[in-house]
Design a protein around this motif. Sequence first.
Motif, PDB file in Angstrom:
ATOM      1  N   PRO A 141       0.820  -1.212   0.000  1.00  0.00           N
ATOM      2  CA  PRO A 141       0.000   0.000   0.000  1.00  0.00           C
ATOM      3  C   PRO A 141       0.856   1.266   0.000  1.00  0.00           C
ATOM      4  O   PRO A 141       1.863   1.354   0.708  1.00  0.00           O
ATOM      5  CB  PRO A 141      -0.809  -0.120   1.298  1.00  0.00           C
ATOM      6  CG  PRO A 141      -0.845  -1.596   1.576  1.00  0.00           C
ATOM      7  CD  PRO A 141       0.474  -2.127   1.107  1.00  0.00           C
ATOM      8  N   ASP A 142       0.458   2.209  -0.847  1.00  0.00           N
ATOM      9  CA  ASP A 142       1.063   3.554  -0.903  1.00  0.00           C
ATOM     10  C   ASP A 142       2.488   3.555  -1.436  1.00  0.00           C
ATOM     11  O   ASP A 142       3.197   4.565  -1.317  1.00  0.00           O
ATOM     12  CB  ASP A 142       1.034   4.227   0.473  1.00  0.00           C
ATOM     13  CG  ASP A 142      -0.357   4.264   1.070  1.00  0.00           C
ATOM     14  OD1 ASP A 142      -1.293   4.641   0.357  1.00  0.00           O
ATOM     15  OD2 ASP A 142      -0.504   3.888   2.254  1.00  0.00           O
TER      16      ASP A 142
ATOM     17  N   ARG B 191       5.457   3.989  -4.021  1.00  0.00           N
ATOM     18  CA  ARG B 191       5.623   4.870  -5.162  1.00  0.00           C
ATOM     19  C   ARG B 191       6.886   4.570  -5.958  1.00  0.00           C
ATOM     20  O   ARG B 191       6.912   4.748  -7.171  1.00  0.00           O
ATOM     21  CB  ARG B 191       5.663   6.341  -4.692  1.00  0.00           C
ATOM     22  CG  ARG B 191       4.364   6.843  -4.085  1.00  0.00           C
ATOM     23  CD  ARG B 191       3.271   6.966  -5.135  1.00  0.00           C
ATOM     24  NE  ARG B 191       2.027   7.485  -4.548  1.00  0.00           N
ATOM     25  CZ  ARG B 191       1.070   6.738  -4.035  1.00  0.00           C
ATOM     26  NH1 ARG B 191       1.211   5.405  -4.017  1.00  0.00           N
ATOM     27  NH2 ARG B 191      -0.017   7.269  -3.544  1.00  0.00           N
TER      28      ARG B 191
ATOM     29  N   SER C  27       4.429   7.061   0.277  1.00  0.00           N
ATOM     30  CA  SER C  27       3.938   8.137   1.132  1.00  0.00           C
ATOM     31  C   SER C  27       2.424   8.114   1.192  1.00  0.00           C
ATOM     32  O   SER C  27       1.743   7.567   0.315  1.00  0.00           O
ATOM     33  CB  SER C  27       4.415   9.498   0.613  1.00  0.00           C
ATOM     34  OG  SER C  27       3.901   9.728  -0.688  1.00  0.00           O
ATOM     35  N   THR C  28       1.907   8.709   2.263  1.00  0.00           N
ATOM     36  CA  THR C  28       0.482   8.999   2.410  1.00  0.00           C
ATOM     37  C   THR C  28       0.353  10.498   2.605  1.00  0.00           C
ATOM     38  O   THR C  28       1.343  11.239   2.495  1.00  0.00           O
ATOM     39  CB  THR C  28      -0.102   8.249   3.619  1.00  0.00           C
ATOM     40  OG1 THR C  28       0.463   8.795   4.822  1.00  0.00           O
ATOM     41  CG2 THR C  28       0.206   6.758   3.547  1.00  0.00           C
ATOM     42  N   THR C  29      -0.821  10.954   2.931  1.00  0.00           N
ATOM     43  CA  THR C  29      -0.984  12.394   3.180  1.00  0.00           C
ATOM     44  C   THR C  29      -0.297  12.823   4.471  1.00  0.00           C
ATOM     45  O   THR C  29      -0.045  14.013   4.677  1.00  0.00           O
ATOM     46  CB  THR C  29      -2.472  12.755   3.264  1.00  0.00           C
ATOM     47  OG1 THR C  29      -3.091  11.951   4.283  1.00  0.00           O
ATOM     48  CG2 THR C  29      -3.162  12.512   1.923  1.00  0.00           C
ATOM     49  N   GLU C  30       0.019  11.845   5.344  1.00  0.00           N
ATOM     50  CA  GLU C  30       0.601  12.186   6.638  1.00  0.00           C
ATOM     51  C   GLU C  30       2.012  11.671   6.847  1.00  0.00           C
ATOM     52  O   GLU C  30       2.715  12.150   7.735  1.00  0.00           O
ATOM     53  CB  GLU C  30      -0.301  11.647   7.762  1.00  0.00           C
ATOM     54  CG  GLU C  30      -1.699  12.249   7.773  1.00  0.00           C
ATOM     55  CD  GLU C  30      -2.538  11.689   8.900  1.00  0.00           C
ATOM     56  OE1 GLU C  30      -2.085  10.711   9.549  1.00  0.00           O
ATOM     57  OE2 GLU C  30      -3.638  12.225   9.148  1.00  0.00           O
ATOM     58  N   THR C  31       2.442  10.675   6.083  1.00  0.00           N
ATOM     59  CA  THR C  31       3.753  10.064   6.334  1.00  0.00           C
ATOM     60  C   THR C  31       4.511   9.828   5.035  1.00  0.00           C
ATOM     61  O   THR C  31       3.930   9.773   3.945  1.00  0.00           O
ATOM     62  CB  THR C  31       3.601   8.708   7.055  1.00  0.00           C
ATOM     63  OG1 THR C  31       2.900   7.801   6.201  1.00  0.00           O
ATOM     64  CG2 THR C  31       2.872   8.863   8.369  1.00  0.00           C
TER      65      THR C  31
ATOM     66  N   GLU D 184       9.473   5.089   9.008  1.00  0.00           N
ATOM     67  CA  GLU D 184       8.439   6.059   8.665  1.00  0.00           C
ATOM     68  C   GLU D 184       8.797   7.441   9.215  1.00  0.00           C
ATOM     69  O   GLU D 184       9.450   7.568  10.249  1.00  0.00           O
ATOM     70  CB  GLU D 184       7.073   5.629   9.215  1.00  0.00           C
ATOM     71  CG  GLU D 184       6.491   4.417   8.517  1.00  0.00           C
ATOM     72  CD  GLU D 184       5.020   4.236   8.842  1.00  0.00           C
ATOM     73  OE1 GLU D 184       4.452   5.095   9.573  1.00  0.00           O
ATOM     74  OE2 GLU D 184       4.433   3.251   8.364  1.00  0.00           O
TER      75      GLU D 184
END
Length: 780
Positions: A184-185, A187, A201-205, A223
């Motif tokens: 997941p996530d 890139r 990455s996510t919107t927070e990490t 992370e």
Amino acid sequence: MQSGHGPAWPTPPPPSAPWPRMPWLVLALCVVAVVVGAGAIVVVRDGLGSGTDEYAAAQLRGTFPSEPARAWTLWAGDLEPGVTFGGVGMTGPDARDLGGILLVTLQDYEYRSRALVAIDAATGAVRWRVNDVSFLVHECATTSIDGLVPCVAPARAPGEGPDVSEVRFYRLSDGQVVRTQPVPDARNVDVYDGDVYIAGSTTETMWIAKGAVADVTEDWRQEFRMGKCRPGGGSGFSVAGGIAWYWGGHHGVSVEVENGEPLSVEPLDDPYLYPHQGIVGTECHWDQGIFDPRMHIVAAAGGDTSIVFGPGLRPASVLAPDPADVGPLVLGHDAYEFATGELLWSVDGSVTLHTIVGDVVLASPDPVGIADHMLGYSLHTGELLWRTGVSRMFVPAATDGQRVIGYEPTSASTGIYSAYNLRTGAQEWQTRSVEGWAVLKPAGTGFVVVTERELAFYPRTGGPASAPRNAVTAPDYGSGSQPDQLVVTQCDQAPEMTPLDFRTNGNELIVTMRIVSACGGGDIVSTDALRVSVFDEGAAVAAGVFDFSSVPMYLPPTNGSSSTAGTASDAAIVREFAFPIRSFWRLPIMVGDSTGVDSSRATYRQSVECLDEGTSHGPASGEVTVEPSSDALKIAAARAAEPPGIDSEQTAIDALRAIANADRPYILESLEGKWVPQVSSKRYELDATDIDGTMVHWSAQEILRQHLELRIRYPEVRLLYTDEWPVFDLKGWWVTVAGLTFDDSGPAIGWCHERGVETEHCYAKLISAHRGSAGTTRYR
């Protein structure tokens, strides 16, 4: 085909097995490429990913002392009408060399992904293709692992559900996906030192993980909380010099690959990687809603060194690290000790230091590099080494250790690639103009230039490359301060030569030779006619006469004698012998172990015979200086010659027969039932024009000469003898075809038209070993 009757050619032996090919060593991608289009110049920074620290990401494996010629060109339109070359982890056209296989993507004019394609880097032929890719691959690694290349892509096509990333391992031999793992996530992905590294990455990490083919995150995962850096687009991932570095937007994080320990707890803005040393970035600091940049250093050792510099400065990009791995941080117009922040040296404040190439720093008098000249400074002292003119801006892309190769725009939409000597700053060569978005990437022992429409390979023109070590300082001769001065005397026997490698360059076969004197006291070779003949298991490869009367060749003693300076460390020297067309009968892929489309490494099967047929002009004795040199001197043959005791016409017949035998397995496997461009058909004693319009009486030597020229000019050229193929009515003809295949005759004819080949010399031919000649030829 032109009519006529030829001689009774020798009965062909059974087809031989294909010549073995050794995979090229893996090269990672360039640090900096240039984008030209829509009236703008854009510098694109790609990852410094590398499977090994032996070479930097932009380090070429062959040298380029002279302008290279195209060995092959692949057009996107030949693969599928209406498509262009796309990216493999960066915006715009891209190509990645994975052990002799170039990975490219195809996209339509709406930038939708169409296919993932693997190209044989040695020949330009398509190895495999994954069609109907309904997603755009985010990223593929810069090198392979266990014969696989990992890529990150969405697990679902657009519109089929929430985005879910997965890592796919494509088998390099055939493009099959042998393993997938949902991550997941995710890139980005890369391979370094036998391990797999993932970033996402996510919107927070933001996070970086290390693992293996079985589990890409099994070793560790680190992370980071998303910081307060500036927003922005784009991303990149690199693993080099023991550091994994990931950035997205303006946020960047980094860890030590061994244990995943972060170099900086918080993300940095606009980070730069200094391999083996650390990361340089801007602290994400805001003051009353205004971003306040301050430079921040993170040392690889220790992990917590922080030194703040003034705002508005950018560190120099590292195109190729200093081999000593102890270079300073170069920032604006200053250089600092990396670990302590101590100022080491400065240059004039109007000069911007922008790129590190080994121990040379390239600079411009303009902050963004737009100027009519470029400067070179010593990385360790700040001494101005040279100043040279450029067209408007020079964007470095690669180095062969002796020179830096980069892009110079000549207009808003065109430019050239140029090479500048790192020691003197002199421009040594430049390519023809390229249009649009043109990106140069190391590939094999040469490089490729890829645009939206074409992919072209340029082979090396010199010997093997090395890292840009001691580009401006004197060589280190060990305990002594001077190189060895060796007393040598003329020898009455011809020198002994051993071939090291073979390559073609334009219309030459270049053989790198290791040369030793036949006499213990060394030699001064000053004859005006040294016949040098090269053989492969007794078959003639090349023969030429070389003139050393103007520039004698000094060979060190082999018995250990020397002057007061000491004994030489090696009694051999290395030189490159260039044989022109009509003086060679075999190509590199036919001798030795192939290392590329135009090069091979010598084996025990090759031998050299030297015969002095002239008069010596040099001194009877003298001193020779023995010092290291990374570029072997090239010596051109004064004229062609026949190997002793061998008739050149029979040698040409034997060579044609050997080429046809070697090509037959490939033709049977890859051309059967396909249309190809036929670019020549010749028989013995035919009177017909050459491709340049010159009238020629075609002998075996002339037929071989033309085939070799065509083979160097066009990709995947192959040779057929019409007696062996039922699609030809006339017998005794040697036919040259370009090995690009088409499903019908129209595109094959179009291939001729696009390249400006005259109608009488190029038309479409269907190749088959199983059908008759009816309907197998189409003319324009």
